[in-house]
Enzyme design. Structure first.
Site, PDB file in Angstrom:
ATOM      1  N   GLU A   9     -33.370 -26.183  34.992  1.00  0.00           N
ATOM      2  CA  GLU A   9     -32.408 -25.778  34.235  1.00  0.00           C
ATOM      3  C   GLU A   9     -32.920 -25.644  32.684  1.00  0.00           C
ATOM      4  O   GLU A   9     -33.754 -26.678  32.294  1.00  0.00           O
ATOM      5  CB  GLU A   9     -31.213 -26.264  34.466  1.00  0.00           C
ATOM      6  CG  GLU A   9     -30.682 -26.309  35.966  1.00  0.00           C
ATOM      7  CD  GLU A   9     -29.370 -27.231  36.133  1.00  0.00           C
ATOM      8  OE1 GLU A   9     -28.393 -26.462  36.175  1.00  0.00           O
ATOM      9  OE2 GLU A   9     -29.570 -28.480  36.144  1.00  0.00           O
ATOM     10  N   LYS A  59     -27.411 -18.394  49.110  1.00  0.00           N
ATOM     11  CA  LYS A  59     -28.245 -17.660  48.692  1.00  0.00           C
ATOM     12  C   LYS A  59     -29.192 -16.745  49.307  1.00  0.00           C
ATOM     13  O   LYS A  59     -29.735 -17.284  50.294  1.00  0.00           O
ATOM     14  CB  LYS A  59     -29.251 -18.492  47.584  1.00  0.00           C
ATOM     15  CG  LYS A  59     -28.556 -19.219  46.536  1.00  0.00           C
ATOM     16  CD  LYS A  59     -29.533 -19.746  45.739  1.00  0.00           C
ATOM     17  CE  LYS A  59     -28.896 -20.518  44.407  1.00  0.00           C
ATOM     18  NZ  LYS A  59     -28.333 -19.794  43.202  1.00  0.00           N
ATOM     19  N   LYS A  64     -32.617 -30.773  33.784  1.00  0.00           N
ATOM     20  CA  LYS A  64     -32.000 -30.286  32.715  1.00  0.00           C
ATOM     21  C   LYS A  64     -32.932 -30.108  31.513  1.00  0.00           C
ATOM     22  O   LYS A  64     -33.757 -31.160  31.180  1.00  0.00           O
ATOM     23  CB  LYS A  64     -30.782 -30.960  32.482  1.00  0.00           C
ATOM     24  CG  LYS A  64     -29.795 -30.745  34.006  1.00  0.00           C
ATOM     25  CD  LYS A  64     -28.376 -31.198  33.486  1.00  0.00           C
ATOM     26  CE  LYS A  64     -27.525 -31.098  34.579  1.00  0.00           C
ATOM     27  NZ  LYS A  64     -27.246 -29.789  35.116  1.00  0.00           N
ATOM     28  N   ARG A 122      -1.475 -27.612  40.209  1.00  0.00           N
ATOM     29  CA  ARG A 122      -0.362 -28.353  39.789  1.00  0.00           C
ATOM     30  C   ARG A 122       0.390 -27.557  38.725  1.00  0.00           C
ATOM     31  O   ARG A 122       1.543 -27.747  38.598  1.00  0.00           O
ATOM     32  CB  ARG A 122      -0.844 -29.643  38.903  1.00  0.00           C
ATOM     33  CG  ARG A 122      -0.406 -30.582  39.719  1.00  0.00           C
ATOM     34  CD  ARG A 122      -0.776 -31.971  39.259  1.00  0.00           C
ATOM     35  NE  ARG A 122      -1.949 -32.042  38.087  1.00  0.00           N
ATOM     36  CZ  ARG A 122      -2.636 -33.126  37.439  1.00  0.00           C
ATOM     37  NH1 ARG A 122      -2.238 -34.049  37.953  1.00  0.00           N
ATOM     38  NH2 ARG A 122      -3.853 -32.884  36.832  1.00  0.00           N
ATOM     39  N   HIS A 174     -28.851 -29.956  47.476  1.00  0.00           N
ATOM     40  CA  HIS A 174     -29.521 -28.690  47.396  1.00  0.00           C
ATOM     41  C   HIS A 174     -30.795 -28.582  47.619  1.00  0.00           C
ATOM     42  O   HIS A 174     -31.153 -27.871  48.594  1.00  0.00           O
ATOM     43  CB  HIS A 174     -29.343 -28.126  45.892  1.00  0.00           C
ATOM     44  CG  HIS A 174     -27.910 -27.838  45.527  1.00  0.00           C
ATOM     45  ND1 HIS A 174     -26.769 -27.476  46.078  1.00  0.00           N
ATOM     46  CD2 HIS A 174     -27.253 -28.360  44.176  1.00  0.00           C
ATOM     47  CE1 HIS A 174     -25.668 -27.439  45.640  1.00  0.00           C
ATOM     48  NE2 HIS A 174     -26.207 -28.047  44.082  1.00  0.00           N
ATOM     49  N   HIS A 209     -23.554 -24.307  48.075  1.00  0.00           N
ATOM     50  CA  HIS A 209     -23.614 -23.023  47.625  1.00  0.00           C
ATOM     51  C   HIS A 209     -25.194 -22.452  47.696  1.00  0.00           C
ATOM     52  O   HIS A 209     -25.524 -21.288  47.916  1.00  0.00           O
ATOM     53  CB  HIS A 209     -23.009 -22.721  46.308  1.00  0.00           C
ATOM     54  CG  HIS A 209     -23.748 -23.115  45.100  1.00  0.00           C
ATOM     55  ND1 HIS A 209     -23.650 -24.318  44.774  1.00  0.00           N
ATOM     56  CD2 HIS A 209     -24.585 -22.547  44.357  1.00  0.00           C
ATOM     57  CE1 HIS A 209     -24.325 -24.417  43.551  1.00  0.00           C
ATOM     58  NE2 HIS A 209     -25.138 -23.552  43.457  1.00  0.00           N
TER      59      HIS A 209
HETATM   60  P1  NAD Z   1     -11.074 -28.288  37.167  1.00  0.00           P
HETATM   61  O1  NAD Z   1     -10.912 -29.484  36.453  1.00  0.00           O
HETATM   62  O2  NAD Z   1     -11.627 -27.195  36.442  1.00  0.00           O
HETATM   63  O3  NAD Z   1     -10.038 -27.596  38.206  1.00  0.00           O
HETATM   64  C1  NAD Z   1      -9.176 -28.397  38.832  1.00  0.00           C
HETATM   65  C2  NAD Z   1      -7.955 -27.705  39.707  1.00  0.00           C
HETATM   66  O4  NAD Z   1      -7.458 -28.673  40.465  1.00  0.00           O
HETATM   67  C3  NAD Z   1      -6.796 -27.324  38.606  1.00  0.00           C
HETATM   68  O5  NAD Z   1      -6.660 -26.044  39.284  1.00  0.00           O
HETATM   69  C4  NAD Z   1      -5.780 -28.273  38.743  1.00  0.00           C
HETATM   70  O6  NAD Z   1      -4.553 -27.495  38.527  1.00  0.00           O
HETATM   71  C5  NAD Z   1      -5.946 -28.706  40.134  1.00  0.00           C
HETATM   72  N1  NAD Z   1      -5.384 -29.979  40.238  1.00  0.00           N
HETATM   73  C6  NAD Z   1      -5.532 -31.122  39.676  1.00  0.00           C
HETATM   74  N2  NAD Z   1      -4.939 -32.084  40.072  1.00  0.00           N
HETATM   75  C7  NAD Z   1      -4.105 -31.818  41.190  1.00  0.00           C
HETATM   76  C8  NAD Z   1      -3.295 -32.141  41.986  1.00  0.00           C
HETATM   77  N3  NAD Z   1      -2.703 -33.603  41.936  1.00  0.00           N
HETATM   78  N4  NAD Z   1      -2.490 -31.378  42.791  1.00  0.00           N
HETATM   79  C9  NAD Z   1      -2.892 -30.124  42.802  1.00  0.00           C
HETATM   80  N5  NAD Z   1      -3.852 -29.493  42.146  1.00  0.00           N
HETATM   81  C10 NAD Z   1      -4.478 -30.318  41.368  1.00  0.00           C
HETATM   82  O7  NAD Z   1     -12.211 -28.436  38.387  1.00  0.00           O
HETATM   83  P2  NAD Z   1     -13.421 -27.275  38.792  1.00  0.00           P
HETATM   84  O8  NAD Z   1     -14.680 -27.474  37.594  1.00  0.00           O
HETATM   85  O9  NAD Z   1     -12.877 -25.980  39.340  1.00  0.00           O
HETATM   86  O10 NAD Z   1     -13.865 -28.192  40.082  1.00  0.00           O
HETATM   87  C11 NAD Z   1     -13.301 -28.217  41.357  1.00  0.00           C
HETATM   88  C12 NAD Z   1     -13.993 -28.694  42.307  1.00  0.00           C
HETATM   89  O11 NAD Z   1     -15.171 -27.955  42.857  1.00  0.00           O
HETATM   90  C13 NAD Z   1     -14.614 -30.105  42.287  1.00  0.00           C
HETATM   91  O12 NAD Z   1     -14.519 -30.864  43.260  1.00  0.00           O
HETATM   92  C14 NAD Z   1     -15.831 -29.957  41.803  1.00  0.00           C
HETATM   93  O13 NAD Z   1     -16.725 -31.055  41.950  1.00  0.00           O
HETATM   94  C15 NAD Z   1     -16.260 -28.756  42.300  1.00  0.00           C
HETATM   95  N6  NAD Z   1     -17.495 -28.128  41.858  1.00  0.00           N
HETATM   96  C16 NAD Z   1     -17.163 -27.338  40.716  1.00  0.00           C
HETATM   97  C17 NAD Z   1     -18.278 -26.474  39.982  1.00  0.00           C
HETATM   98  C18 NAD Z   1     -18.061 -25.749  38.904  1.00  0.00           C
HETATM   99  O14 NAD Z   1     -19.219 -25.139  38.478  1.00  0.00           O
HETATM  100  N7  NAD Z   1     -16.975 -25.924  38.374  1.00  0.00           N
HETATM  101  C19 NAD Z   1     -19.605 -26.541  40.906  1.00  0.00           C
HETATM  102  C20 NAD Z   1     -19.678 -27.018  41.811  1.00  0.00           C
HETATM  103  C21 NAD Z   1     -18.446 -28.168  42.264  1.00  0.00           C
END
Ligand code: NAD
Length: 483
Positions: free
Chosen positions: A216, A182, A331, A51, A240, A178
């Protein structure tokens, strides 16, 4: 860094959420390592889409910072980093609106592999799928990668599958777990199906029980609001741990082929018995060690979400009738450790008078730390004085066994992204698998919600609630130590 690299085709990979936490910590550093390994063939490109308004230069700067944080310095030769960054582009896009889509379309090349990684909140998956199609961006061969969580129950997972299916074929959808990327998890399949040694014993006749542990040390700090709607069952078991269980319990697929493997995993999930309430222990960590309790990090001071779960599970089929699978995850436990332990039965008759030192054979598959396997076997205690038995490990820590060349195995994400580019879905969950997993999970969660069960408090730095120990003690078994 990596010894053998199989080339992939030239690609354009769009990362929706390219500025987010997951992209910064895992996806982009992983792609950099693939670049180092020579797998960003030709003029392959990565396009960040999120965004925030920024240009290519600003995006490259944020990625450079992410690499500094998450890639060891010895792998960050400045010229190589510059070369990698030059392949990055950025488009400001709103998943929920029409802004940015024509710019993305103009950037994409129709004659290379197109992959779209949905690293955004799941509520946006449908919007992205719709707009990729309505703007004519994703072709017939394009692939979409969908992050977890995939739904929070059967109804939401089914709705998401239906939405994605309106725009993409199942062969184009890559649901990521993920854990399947592994190295050790894949090795589980190699060990089972590339050796004659284990498979004849791989059944309830010879296996007493199986333990799967994902422990964890961290709590939910910073993620309290998200985690409170999820809990250990949804966050870890449904995906998982269920995937690990499937790989241990499945029948040999006729071929190492995506649908053959996934068909066999699906049969395991469908054969899972419902779990009785007395076979489940839920816990929530208390304050301790200078750290707050679960409730201190939750927005709901009376939350009943579990940060720990242990359960005994049965698989009703010929192979596994009579062999329980004990699953646990939590956790704020004593150590960070993920492992699968397969405990074999006693030999039918002991020829030794003094069997005092006798222990069961256990095959331990460690996912972290120190990926590897250990087979606990009985030998004679050295020295004179008759036949006394002792147990020793046949240790196969991969880093030791394979040497320095393989010391740094690719991270799960980088392996899985390359599988997407190759068009190989073996290590991704199929829609029916995810739905079957929720169909088993829903009544378990529904049961404790209907009864108003409260999780038991447990002290941080321990192995979890007391009742979890009893879950095994009452069967005359015990959990392996978390170390
Ligand atoms: P985050 O909140 O850090 O990032 C979200 C991203 O989405 C940002 O780049 C933001 O700009 C973008 N975004 C938000 N609204 C938007 C819109 N309307 N249009 C376009 N882009 C938009 O989230 P994250 O932690 O990176 O997680 C992303 C996905 O990965 C989620 O589904 C989360 O459940 C999954 N996930 C994350 C992790 C982790 O370790 N962070 C682990 C497993 C799964």
């Amino acid at each position: 860094m990596v010894s053998r690299v199989i080339p992939v085709e030239v690609f354009d990979l769009v990362i929706f959420g390219g500025t987010g936490d997951l992209a910064r910590r895992k996806i982009l550093p992983g792609l950099y390592r693939r670049f180092l390994a020579g797998q960003m063939t030709g003029d392959s490109r990565i396009i960040g889409a999120a965004r925030a308004e920024m240009d290519d230069a600003a995006f490259r700067k944020t990625v450079a910072e992410a690499l500094e944080e998450f890639v060891p310095e010895k792998h960050r030769d400045p010229a190589t980093v510059r070369d990698f960054l030059s392949r990055l582009h950025y488009v400001a896009i709103d998943a929920k609106g029409e802004g940015g889509w024509s710019a993305l379309k103009a950037l994409m090349r129709p004659d290379v592999v197109q992959a779209f990684y949905f690293s955004v909140a799941p509520a946006l998956f449908g919007d992205l799928a719709l707009r990729l199609k309505s703007h004519g961006i994703a072709g017939e061969e394009a692939r979409i990668v969908v992050e977890k969580p995939f739904g929070r129950d059967l109804a939401t997972a089914r709705a998401l599958n239906t939405t994605l299916a309106q725009h993409f074929e199942e062969r184009q959808i890559y649901r990521i777990d993920h854990y399947l990327g592994k190295e050790t998890v894949q090795n589980l399949m190699a060990v089972r199906f590339a050796n004659i040694l284990f498979e004849p014993l791989w059944k309830s006749e010879y296996i007493d029980h199986v333990q799967i542990t994902v422990a964890e040390t961290v709590g939910v700090e910073g993620r309290g609001a998200y985690y409170d709607k999820s809990g250990a069952m949804r966050d870890m078991v449904q995906n998982h741990i269920m995937q690990l269980l499937c790989l241990i319990a499945m029948e040999p697929p006729y071929h190492f082929d995506p649908d053959a493997v996934r068909d066999e995993k699906l049969k395991v999930i469908r054969a899972l018995d419902p779990v009785a309430p007395e076979d489940i222990v839920r816990g929530q960590y208390l304050a301790g060690g200078g750290q707050g309790s679960y409730l201190d990090h939750s927005e709901n001071p009376t939350s009943r979400t579990e940060s720990y779960i242990a359960m005994k599970v049965h698989i009703s089929n010929w192979r596994w009738k009579g062999t329980p699978f004990y699953l646990r995850t939590g956790k704020r436990l004593r150590a960070r450790a993920s492992e699968i332990a397969i405990t074999f039965r006693e030999p039918p008759h002991s020829i030794f008078d003094d069997a005092k030192g006798w222990r069961e054979n256990v095959l331990v598959i460690r996912l972290q730390p120190d990926e590897g396997m250990n087979l606990m076997v009985m030998i004679k205690e050295p020295g004179p004085g008759g036949m006394r038995l002792m147990q020793v490990p046949l240790d196969m820590t991969f880093a030791d066994a394979l040497g320095a060349e393989h010391a740094e195995t690719p991270d799960a994400y980088e392996r899985l992204i390359m599988d997407v580019i190759r068009g190989n879905q073996t290590l991704f969950m199929r829609g029916d698998e995810v739905e079957a997993a929720w169909a088993w999970t829903d009544p378990i969660i529904g049961g404790w919600e209907a009864r108003g069960d409260k999780p038991q408090g447990y002290d941080p730095g321990t192995s979890g609630p007391e009742d979890a120990l009893m879950l095994m003690h009452r069967d005359g078994r015990r959990w392996r130590d978390i170390r």
